[in-house]
Design a protein around this motif. Structure first.
Motif, PDB file in Angstrom:
ATOM      1  N   UNK A   1       0.823  -1.209   0.000  1.00 36.25           N
ATOM      2  CA  UNK A   1       0.000   0.000   0.000  1.00 36.25           C
ATOM      3  C   UNK A   1       0.855   1.256   0.000  1.00 36.25           C
ATOM      4  N   UNK A   2       1.975   1.221   0.733  1.00 33.95           N
ATOM      5  CA  UNK A   2       2.858   2.390   0.745  1.00 33.95           C
ATOM      6  C   UNK A   2       3.460   2.667  -0.622  1.00 33.95           C
ATOM      7  N   UNK A   3       3.935   1.609  -1.308  1.00 36.88           N
ATOM      8  CA  UNK A   3       4.499   1.785  -2.649  1.00 36.88           C
ATOM      9  C   UNK A   3       3.421   2.256  -3.628  1.00 36.88           C
ATOM     10  N   UNK A   4       2.216   1.688  -3.522  1.00 41.78           N
ATOM     11  CA  UNK A   4       1.127   2.085  -4.413  1.00 41.78           C
ATOM     12  C   UNK A   4       0.782   3.563  -4.246  1.00 41.78           C
ATOM     13  N   UNK A   5       0.687   4.019  -2.988  1.00 34.49           N
ATOM     14  CA  UNK A   5       0.377   5.434  -2.755  1.00 34.49           C
ATOM     15  C   UNK A   5       1.481   6.340  -3.284  1.00 34.49           C
TER      16      UNK A   5
END
Length: 466
Positions: free
Chosen positions: A225-229
C-alpha cells in the motif's frame, strides 16, 4: 476357644508419606495349642502390614504382633480419623474369629499443580487459554485465579475466578486475554503473562504463558500500500506538471485569414429596449436584522431575547481527586461516588468516607472511582444474575473508572474487584442485611474483592483508601 487382645495404642496419628507402628498383644486363654492368622481390614488395609502374619501360642502364653501403617502422600489417604481393624482367625477353630478395632488419624496436606493448556496462544484480538488446576492434596482446595503481565498490555476475563476442588480432582478455568492495543500493521509480538492461583494465607502460585499477538494486516500488505500510494502521488504530480496543450487547428486558420472569432456586437441603429418602471409603492422600513435587534433591545427595555441556559458541569471522581491532589500534592488519594437505585449519582467523597447508604434498601448500580499517585488502577464488577459483567478495565491517574451500569434495565452490583499499579488499596463494603464486612487491604499485582456473591443480597455502601 477364647482369646484376649489389646492394641497399644488404640489411637495413633501418621503423616501421609510417613509411617507409624501399633502393637497388637494377644493371649491364648484356651486349653489347647493354637495358631492365629492376622488380616488387616478397613479403608487403611492397603497401607497396613502385619509382622508376623501368623503366630502360634501355647495355652496361657502371650504373643505380640506389630502393625505398620504407611499411607501414601496422595489424595487416596483422606485426612482425618480412619477406623481400622485386624481379623484374627484361629487354625483350630476358624469360626471363632476375633476382630480388635482401632483408630488411625491421617494429617492433612495440600499440594496443587497448575498448567496452562496450551502454554502459548495466538490471536489478533484475543486468546483463550485454559488453566488446569489439580488438587493433589488430601483436603478440599479453595483458591482464586487472577492474571497479570509486565507492562499491563493485556486485560483478563477469567471464569470462574474462584474454584473449590475435591481431593484427587481437577478443575479447568477459562481465560480470555485481550490486548489493550491492536497491532494494525507489522509483525507479531510475544507478550508473556501469568495466571496466579491464590490460596488463603499462602503465597500465590504463578503459571507462566505466552500470548502471541498478530498484526491485523501483514507487513507485506502495508509495504504494498505504501508503494502504491507513492506511485499514485508521483503520477498525479507528473500529470499536473506536464499536462498536454490541446489547441484547435480551425481557430488558427481563421486567425491567419483575418477573420475575428468573437461574436458580433449589437447594432447601433437599433435602440435598446428600456425596462418598464412599475407604479411606485409606499416605502416601508426594512425589518431590523437579528444583530440590530440584539443591539437595540436594551433601549426598549423588553426587546432582548431569552438567554440559553447552560447545564452545570458534572463533578466526577476524577474531578474531585484532581482538586485534592492539587491541594495536597505528594500523597496518594482516591475519590469515588455511588449511583443508587432511584436516586442517581451522589457527590464524590474521598479517602475513607462512605459512598452509598445503609439500611435504606437502595442497591448500588454503578461506582465511579479515580486515583492519584498510584500510576492508575484496574477494576471489574459482579452484578445480579449476570455475575462478572465486563473484562477488567484499567485507567491512569486522574481518569474516571466506571464499574456497573446506570441504565434502568441493567442489574445492580453485588461485588467488585480492584487493584492499583503502585502502593496498596484498602476497601470496606456494606451488604444489605449485613454489617460492614471489615477493612481488607492488598498490594499489586494482587486484586482485592469486596461485596458478596449471594444473589439475594446487594451492595449498599463502600469506603476506599490508598
Amino acid at each position: 476357644m477364647s482369646l484376649w487382645t489389646s492394641l497399644e495404642p488404640a489411637s495413633s496419628t501418621v503423616d501421609p508419606g510417613g509411617s507409624t507402628k501399633v502393637r497388637l498383644r494377644l493371649r491364648n486363654t484356651g486349653d489347647v495349642v493354637d495358631e492365629y492368622r492376622f488380616e488387616p481390614v478397613g479403608d487403611v488395609a492397603p497401607w497396613t502390614t502385619v509382622e508376623p502374619q501368623a503366630l502360634r501360642l501355647y495355652p496361657g502364653t502371650t504373643g505380640t504382633v506389630e502393625l505398620t501403617f504407611a499411607p501414601p502422600r496422595s489424595p487416596d489417604a483422606a485426612a482425618g480419623p480412619n477406623p481400622y481393624a485386624v481379623r484374627i482367625t484361629p487354625t483350630e477353630h476358624p469360626e471363632a474369629t476375633t476382630v480388635p478395632e482401632g483408630n488411625l488419624t491421617i494429617t492433612p496436606f495440600t499440594e496443587v499443580r497448575a498448567e496452562l493448556v496450551p502454554p502459548t496462544v495466538k490471536g489478533r484480538f484475543r486468546g483463550r487459554p485454559k488453566l488446569a488446576i489439580d488438587n493433589l492434596g488430601n483436603t478440599k482446595l479453595t483458591a482464586s485465579v487472577s492474571g497479570s503481565d509486565n507492562g499491563d498490555h493485556l486485560s483478563y476475563d477469567i471464569h470462574p475466578s474462584n474454584v473449590q476442588i475435591e481431593p484427587g480432582r481437577a478443575a479447568f478455568v477459562r481465560a480470555t486475554l485481550r490486548p489493550r492495543q491492536i497491532i494494525w500493521f507489522g509483525s507479531k509480538e510475544q507478550r508473556p503473562y501469568s495466571l496466579a492461583v491464590q490460596r488463603s494465607g499462602i503465597k500465590a502460585q504463578p503459571v507462566e504463558g505466552t500470548y502471541v499477538q498478530r498484526g491485523f494486516l501483514p507487513r507485506w500488505l502495508a509495504t504494498f500500500l505504501g508503494v502504491f500510494m507513492a506511485l499514485a502521488i508521483t503520477f498525479v504530480m507528473l500529470w499536473l506538471a506536464y499536462k498536454p496543450q490541446v489547441r484547435s487547428a480551425a481557430t488558427e486558420k481563421l486567425q491567419e485569414a483575418g477573420v475575428s472569432t468573437l461574436p458580433p456586437s449589437p447594432s447601433a441603429s437599433l435602440p435598446l429596449p428600456q425596462p418598464s418602471i412599475p407604479p411606485q409603492a409606499p416605502t416601508q422600513e426594512a425589518a431590523p436584522s437579528p444583530t440590530e435587534k440584539s443591539a437595540g433591545g436594551g433601549d426598549g427595555g423588553g426587546g432582548s431575547g431569552k438567554k440559553k441556559e447552560t447545564k452545570p458541569t458534572e463533578v466526577t471522581a476524577a474531578t474531585a481527586v484532581t482538586r485534592l491532589a492539587a491541594d495536597d500534592p505528594g500523597v496518594r488519594h482516591i475519590c469515588y461516588r455511588a449511583y443508587e437505585t432511584g436516586e442517581g449519582w451522589q457527590k464524590p467523597v474521598c479517602d475513607g468516607a462512605m459512598a452509598g447508604t445503609v439500611g435504606q434498601n437502595r442497591p448500588i448500580k454503578s461506582l465511579n472511582l479515580a486515583v492519584s499517585g498510584t500510576k492508575g488502577m484496574n477494576g471489574n464488577e459482579f452484578v445480579h444474575e449476570k455475575e462478572w459483567l465486563n473484562p477488567w478495565t484499567g485507567v491512569a491517574d486522574g481518569v474516571d473508572l466506571y464499574l456497573g451500569s446506570t441504565k434502568a434495565d441493567d442489574p445492580y452490583m453485588l461485588a467488585f474487584g480492584v487493584n492499583v499499579t503502585e502502593g496498596g488499596i484498602c476497601q470496606n463494603a456494606h451488604v444489605h442485611d449485613q454489617a460492614w464486612l471489615g477493612l481488607q487491604c492488598n498490594t499489586p499485582p494482587k486484586y482485592i474483592l469486596g461485596g458478596t456473591f449471594n444473589q439475594s443480597l446487594w451492595l449498599e455502601a463502600v469506603k476506599f483508601t490508598v
